[in-house]
Scaffold this active site. Structure first.
Site: not given
Length: 775
Positions: A521-522
């Site tokens: 999850e950026i």
């Protein structure tokens, strides 16, 4: 949260769902989609304009090369089959052709499967039945060819591609890493529909056939040879790199051509079974033994899937009919089963996830201005060592830095043990192990940080500590260097509040264990630059991750959903539900681990920290003011979960799962926070209360642009939180159940309970306009 949210339970679910990480094998695995066999060409001219096949002739042997147009891999596309069938008929009728070799013209791909979009275009069960029957007919024609057909296999040979190979008279495989065999249709909620169930039962023992079809696993060349699925192995000439790779393919082809020539003189002789094999065969032919095998397989399937996936049970039924009544009944049962499964919501959900996963494995953001080559990881704990682990074999030069040599030693041991396990499982050689570990440098200083292109910080989840680390590092890194914080909940803009270059700060939320969990999850803060996002995405994809880019804010996307659903779990516990009630209900809904047990796995101390921060932001919409204090009391009493041996449950060596005892300390403590139950607490009540909180917050995250698409939301929820794959993710589930029905349920719960169940405006508007998230 990032250090402990994923447990063995989620690993198991991802192994069932998640497809292999190879970009070749990700081109999955369905059946042939034309509903009638194309007619043979009327003239030779028809064979002069082949776009997906190449034909060459050598000493009376026709070498048919699969070479799909505009694709890196071969699939059983409509175009491929429209050419193959008339070509096959032409070669059968050409007296100059004595035998046939089928081989791929594409490196790393024999046939990786077929185009899923073709399957999705089927509008009815009857059409799906015809698709399966058509596939069976094509494979039977190959098998019954009066001319020998040899499959020369290099690269992925999966799904329909494996069924093509099984139908050939002889199979020769190149023994390299990219060559693998399997029937992974179960991962799409399907079964092999072109005769695969029948041929595997014919060629393998019943346990081996069931294992292959029910797991969808990929087997390598030597294993396939020992099982009798491959007749001969060709060893590579060199290390498998260009130009040696082409030499290997040429050599494979020459061996296959010679074998085809031999088979024109004498048909392949079936090896007579030895004494042991004869005894095994006699035992396996016993109806008592067969029934026992099916009983045990059914028991295992039910244990692992809770009966929520139709495909495994249908596969067992098809193979049982085959064993009992023969292949004529079996072929029909296979086609019926394929048609039945193809119409299920579970298959449609799993196919949707396949598309989503494929999308999230692509780089939609482009290449960064400067390619990341040198990476430093700060913190050699479980997460930091895991991040280093998935980086050193991808071509990165990695510095692992911690404050003490002792911490570094633990981190290095974790990494080296992981790769030693790969050597034991023959995934890599000892020489490759040494080469991979040479990319890792462990140090307590900041030496060589001036050469780094990216810093990934994985220190303790504390805002002030992360700010301090960033300030120190910024004095020692070049201007282009990206600073990525591995955090599960702390807002990135707060971490970067004192940064002199906030545009270079980004969140990279990994999940533990990093080497097994695919999701990354950026997190993009308002000041994070486009080029920084491009760098983070490029690194994540190269590390083999499924990447979603989310907006900044408390809990981002995955942790936020977890805490909103978790708040309802603790409200139910306050109303008198037991942890086992919660676990039974949520596992029956399809989660891999019960929602009560999950908090013990995460660590209640970690949850307490996040709950406090999120309660400040979301207030009563998250839960009432007693929740953070409840968490704090649990922590004060050392009820932190598995890590301390006690939480909601008591953890003792040798005691697993449902056998664990509910912690009497927890039972007593929760009484201090008791609430009156407004409805009887049933399994359905637990499922909907926790589920609606999850679904509503997912929709709100889309509404607030924390996520940019339903696809990212579904991938994040399934791969990050274990949302039931057979339901496709929260957005696919809302579509399937009906947006209006979900809104009605939320309003009903809102009236019974309070405003925490109020549907978000996005859902209200969609219900009013009769819209769906997916067209």
């Amino acid at each position: 949260m990032a250090s402990s949210i994923f447990t063995t339970f989620l690993c198991r679910q991802q192994r069932f769902l998640a497809l292999t990480r190879s970009p070749v094998t990700a081109q999955l695995y369905t059946r042939l989609a034309s509903t009638s066999v194309p007619q043979p060409p009327q003239t030779k001219t028809d064979l002069q304009h082949l776009k997906n096949l190449k034909v060459e002739y050598q000493d009376g042997i026709a070498v048919v090369q699969f070479s799909q147009e505009n694709s890196k891999v071969n699939t059983l596309s409509r175009g491929m089959m429209d050419e193959f069938i008339p070509l096959f008929d032409h070669l059968q009728n050409d007296d100059k052709v004595k035998g046939i070799v089928v081989i791929s013209a594409k490196p790393g791909s024999f046939i990786a499967g077929a185009d899923i979009n073709m399957l999705e275009s089927a509008k009815s069960r009857d059409e799906l039945f015809k698709i399966s029957r058509n596939g069976q007919e094509i494979m039977n024609n190959i098998e019954q060819s009066r001319k020998p057909i040899v499959a020369a296999i290099a690269g992925s040979c999966l799904g329909g591609g494996f069924e093509v190979a099984l139908a050939c008279h002889y199979r020769i495989a190149l023994n390299d890493k990219r060559t693998g065999f399997g029937v992974p249709e179960i991962k799409l909620g399907l079964l092999p529909g072109a005769g695969g169930t029948q041929r595997l039962v014919q060629k393998l023992s019943l346990p081996d056939a069931l294992d292959l079809v029910l797991t969808g696993k990929e087997i390598k060349v030597k294993k396939a040879k020992s099982m009798g699925l491959v007749d001969d192995i060709v060893e590579p000439i060199g290390p498998g790199l260009q130009p040696t790779e082409q030499k290997n393919i040429d050599y494979l082809r020459s061996v296959a051509v010679q074998k085809a020539k031999d088979l024109t003189v004498r048909k392949p002789t079936k090896k007579e079974p030895g004494l042991v094999e004869s005894i095994k065969s006699k035992i396996m032919s016993s109806s008592y033994v067969q029934n026992y095998i099916f009983q045990q397989a059914t028991k295992k399937v039910m244990s692992q899937t809770q009966g929520l996936y139709p495909a495994p049970l249908k596969i067992l039924d098809v193979i049982k009919q085959t064993v009992a009544s023969g292949s004529k009944v079996g072929y029909n049962a296979e086609a019926e089963g394929f048609a039945d499964l193809g119409m299920t919501t579970e298959s449609k959900a799993l196919i949707s996830l396949f598309h989503g996963r494929t999308e999230c494995k692509k780089n939609k953001y482009g290449k960064p201005v400067k390619e990341v080559k040198n990476v430093a990881v700060l913190g050699a704990g479980l997460m930091g060592a895991g991040i280093a682990h998935v980086s050193i074999d991808k071509g990165y030069n990695v510095i692992l830095r911690d404050m003490t040599s002792k911490a570094l030693s633990r981190g290095y041991t974790q990494i080296s043990k992981g790769y030693q396990n790969y050597v034991k499982r023959k995934r890599i050689t000892t020489a490759e192990y040494d080469n991979i570990l040479s990319n890792l440098e462990c140090q307590t200083t900041l030496a060589n940080f001036g050469k780094c292109d990216m810093i990934i910080e994985a220190v303790f989840e504390d805002l002030q500590l992360k700010q301090k680390v960033l300030a120190e590092i910024e004095q020692n890194i070049p201007e282009h260097c990206v600073f990525a914080s591995n955090t599960s909940a702390l807002p990135i803009h707060q971490i970067a509040a004192n940064s002199r270059r906030p545009e270079k700060v980004v969140g990279m939320h990994y999940f533990s264990p990093v080497d097994k969990m695919e999701l990354l999850e950026i997190v993009r803060a308002k000041k994070t630059s486009d080029d920084t996002i491009r760098s983070a995405v490029s690194v994540g994809l190269k590390q083999g991750k499924v990447v979603i880019v989310v907006g900044d804010g408390p809990g981002f996307y995955t942790t936020r959903l977890l805490m909103f659903a978790g708040a309802e779990v603790f409200r139910l516990l306050q109303e008198g539900a037991t942890p086992k009630d919660i676990d039974r209900a949520t596992k029956k809904f399809g989660f891999p681990v019960g929602s009560a047990t999950l908090f013990d796995e995460v660590g209640i101390d970690v949850a307490a920290h996040i709950a406090r921060d999120m309660q400040t932001v979301f207030g009563a919409r998250l839960g009432d003011s007693s929740m953070p204090q409840l968490f704090q009391d649990l922590v004060k009493n050392n009820l932190c979960g598995r890590k301390t041996g006690q939480g909601l449950y008591i953890y003792q060596a040798g005691v697993k799962g449902g056998d664990r005892e509910i912690n009497p300390k927890f039972t007593e403590l929760i009484k201090n926070y008791s609430k009156e139950a407004k409805e009887k607490t049933t399994m359905e009540n637990i499922q909907w209360r926790t589920g609606l909180r999850f679904l509503n917050e997912a929709a709100r995250c889309l509404e607030e642009q924390i996520i940019t698409s339903p696809t990212d939301g579904d991938i994040g929820a399934v791969f990050g939180l274990g949302f039931p794959p057979m339901k496709g993710g929260p957005f696919r589930f809302i579509d399937t159940y009906g947006v209006s029905n979900i809104v009605d349920l939320m309003n009903k719960h809102r009236n019974t309970y309070d405003e925490r169940f109020a549907p978000t405006q996005l859902l209200v508007d969609m219900a009013k306009d009769n819209k769906k998230f997916y067209s």
